[in-house]
Design an enzyme around this catalytic site. Structure first.
Site, mmCIF file in Angstrom:
data_model
loop_
_atom_site.group_PDB
_atom_site.id
_atom_site.type_symbol
_atom_site.label_atom_id
_atom_site.label_comp_id
_atom_site.label_asym_id
_atom_site.label_seq_id
_atom_site.Cartn_x
_atom_site.Cartn_y
_atom_site.Cartn_z
ATOM 1 N N ARG A 186 0.871 -1.070 0.076
ATOM 2 C CA ARG A 186 0.029 -0.240 0.029
ATOM 3 C C ARG A 186 0.817 1.210 0.022
ATOM 4 O O ARG A 186 1.526 1.582 0.975
ATOM 5 C CB ARG A 186 -1.039 0.154 1.255
ATOM 6 N N ALA A 214 -10.841 -6.895 -1.399
ATOM 7 C CA ALA A 214 -11.578 -5.883 -1.523
ATOM 8 C C ALA A 214 -11.577 -5.155 -2.628
ATOM 9 O O ALA A 214 -10.502 -5.277 -3.732
ATOM 10 C CB ALA A 214 -11.500 -4.949 -0.357
ATOM 11 N N GLU A 230 -4.175 -4.960 -13.757
ATOM 12 C CA GLU A 230 -2.929 -4.840 -14.225
ATOM 13 C C GLU A 230 -1.905 -4.409 -13.350
ATOM 14 O O GLU A 230 -0.706 -4.498 -13.153
ATOM 15 C CB GLU A 230 -2.917 -4.301 -15.505
ATOM 16 N N GLU A 287 -2.205 -4.480 -9.933
ATOM 17 C CA GLU A 287 -2.360 -5.123 -8.655
ATOM 18 C C GLU A 287 -1.591 -6.443 -8.336
ATOM 19 O O GLU A 287 -1.676 -7.283 -9.297
ATOM 20 C CB GLU A 287 -4.042 -5.309 -8.480
#
Length: 183
Positions: free
Chosen positions: A64, A76, A140, A142
């Site tokens: 993140r 999610a 793409e 992730e």
């Protein structure tokens, strides 16, 4: 106008991106004074508490950028325009984990940061997981590591702050409550 409501006088759009937009609103406060509110607009999201037949929690480890670190989360994703939240939950589960499910049940919806954002997250529980042979591909941009954790392992990761986001903490606490009620 209720005695707590703020009346919008003017809205200035500051930024519009792929996921969020930012606007500044000039508002009249209940006492008649004028103030400004910085508001993030978000299309909403889903989160999935996916449980295997062995009662393990399917999670993903993901970097993140806003935190400059990886954290462990339940799957999610963002709602597309006019997308049904349950359909989105099924899609996101498959994209992020390769699993489909026989049962998808809505648990709750909640606002993540109502002081400055309108993002709402719809939390579902998925059971009867089945690995899909030709699963939907992840986005793409992730990259995730798939994990299956026991409740005890998830509790440990909460203490270590490897699970550190609200939706996942909420999901783990839901399972803790269910366990306590069933004992």
């Amino acid at each position: 106008m209720s005695r707590l409501e703020e009346k919008t006088i003017k809205t200035e759009k500051i930024f519009s991106g792929k996921v969020i937009s930012l606007q500044v609103e000039e508002v009249e406060l209940p006492n008649g004074n004028i103030s400004k509110r910085e508001i993030i607009k978000h299309p909403g999201a889903v989160a999935i508490l996916a449980l295997t037949d062995e009662n393990r929690i399917v999670m993903v480890e993901q970097y993140r950028k806003a935190l400059e670190r990886t954290i462990i989360e339940i799957p999610a994703g963002k709602l597309e325009l006019n997308e049904d939240p349950e359909a989105c939950a099924k899609r996101e589960l498959e994209e992020e984990t390769g699993y489909g499910c026989k049962e998808m049940e809505w648990l709750i919806s909640f606002y993540t940061s109502p002081g400055f954002a309108d993002e709402i997250v719809h939390l579902y529980i998925a059971r009867g997981l089945e690995k899909k042979e030709n699963a939907l591909a992840p986005d793409e941009d992730e990259f995730v590591n798939l994990m299956e954790l026991t409740l005890e392992e998830a509790e440990h990761y909460l203490k270590e702050q490897k699970i550190y986001d609200a939706k996942t903490a909420y999901a783990v606490q839901y399972l803790q409550l269910q366990k306590a009620l069933n004992q």
